[in-house]
Design a protein around this motif. Structure first.
Motif, PDB file in Angstrom:
ATOM      1  N   GLU A 198      44.208  35.718  44.929  1.00 61.90           N
ATOM      2  CA  GLU A 198      43.387  35.336  43.790  1.00 61.90           C
ATOM      3  C   GLU A 198      42.529  34.166  44.225  1.00 61.90           C
ATOM      4  O   GLU A 198      42.752  33.597  45.297  1.00 61.90           O
ATOM      5  N   VAL A 199      41.534  33.825  43.428  1.00 62.48           N
ATOM      6  CA  VAL A 199      40.608  32.744  43.787  1.00 62.48           C
ATOM      7  C   VAL A 199      40.635  31.651  42.725  1.00 62.48           C
ATOM      8  O   VAL A 199      41.047  31.885  41.589  1.00 62.48           O
ATOM      9  N   ASP A 200      40.202  30.456  43.103  1.00 63.55           N
ATOM     10  CA  ASP A 200      40.212  29.308  42.203  1.00 63.55           C
ATOM     11  C   ASP A 200      38.998  29.251  41.294  1.00 63.55           C
ATOM     12  O   ASP A 200      39.017  28.557  40.287  1.00 63.55           O
ATOM     13  N   GLU A 201      37.911  29.948  41.668  1.00 66.15           N
ATOM     14  CA  GLU A 201      36.717  29.958  40.831  1.00 66.15           C
ATOM     15  C   GLU A 201      35.993  31.288  40.984  1.00 66.15           C
ATOM     16  O   GLU A 201      36.072  31.945  42.020  1.00 66.15           O
ATOM     17  N   THR A 202      35.307  31.694  39.923  1.00 65.97           N
ATOM     18  CA  THR A 202      34.540  32.937  39.940  1.00 65.97           C
ATOM     19  C   THR A 202      33.239  32.711  40.707  1.00 65.97           C
ATOM     20  O   THR A 202      32.439  31.860  40.342  1.00 65.97           O
ATOM     21  N   LYS A 203      33.064  33.461  41.788  1.00 64.39           N
ATOM     22  CA  LYS A 203      31.850  33.399  42.596  1.00 64.39           C
ATOM     23  C   LYS A 203      31.900  34.485  43.660  1.00 64.39           C
ATOM     24  O   LYS A 203      32.848  35.261  43.713  1.00 64.39           O
ATOM     25  N   GLU A 204      30.887  34.530  44.511  1.00 58.86           N
ATOM     26  CA  GLU A 204      30.862  35.495  45.607  1.00 58.86           C
ATOM     27  C   GLU A 204      31.666  34.962  46.781  1.00 58.86           C
ATOM     28  O   GLU A 204      31.561  33.783  47.136  1.00 58.86           O
ATOM     29  N   TYR A 205      32.448  35.842  47.395  1.00 57.11           N
ATOM     30  CA  TYR A 205      33.261  35.486  48.562  1.00 57.11           C
ATOM     31  C   TYR A 205      32.981  36.496  49.673  1.00 57.11           C
ATOM     32  O   TYR A 205      32.711  37.668  49.404  1.00 57.11           O
TER      33      TYR A 205
END
Length: 141
Positions: free
Chosen positions: A106-113
């Protein structure tokens, strides 16, 4: 004088490159940009993150994907999924005899990775630039 093997240098450079919270510098003719490599907060909770083996090389470049904060994903490590870079369950086929499991993240913030598609990254599931190594570039034509 002691002779040091090239395997030692490859291992050392990979370990230095894969340090947690490391920075990658991309230089272009007009400017320099510093990008922080994200870290998977589920690494300590899911043992699949620590599998010693890497999957089959799927592609020689990463895949840019929007990930949402709080949503759990399953990144394909075996390299056989038809929905790359995410897992579609192909590793479960008894005929393929794949022992590698997907890496939950999972990621800490919504954005492109940038997601790793060569499946050789040291910062699973995120790209750390490992795909630039010569043996990976030659493996996929």
């Amino acid at each position: 004088m002691q002779r040091i093997s090239s395997c030692y240098f490859k291992s050392l450079s990979k370990n230095l490159f894969n340090l947690n919270n490391s920075l990658i510098r991309f230089s272009s003719t007009s400017n320099q940009e510093t990008i922080r490599i994200p870290k998977n907060p589920l690494t300590d909770k899911h043992s699949a993150s620590f599998q010693p083996d890497n999957g089959a090389i799927y592609d020689k470049k990463p895949f840019k994907m929007v990930c949402e904060k709080g949503k759990k994903y399953a990144w394909c490590l075996c390299g056989k999924s038809k929905t790359q870079p995410l897992c579609d369950g192909t590793h479960k086929s008894i005929f393929l005899k794949i022992k590698i499991r997907p890496v939950r993240f999972e990621v800490d913030e919504t954005k492109e990775y940038w997601m790793c598609n060569c499946k050789q990254t040291g910062n699973r599931p995120f790209c750390d630039g490992t795909h630039k190594q010569e043996h990976i570039q030659q493996a996929v034509k």
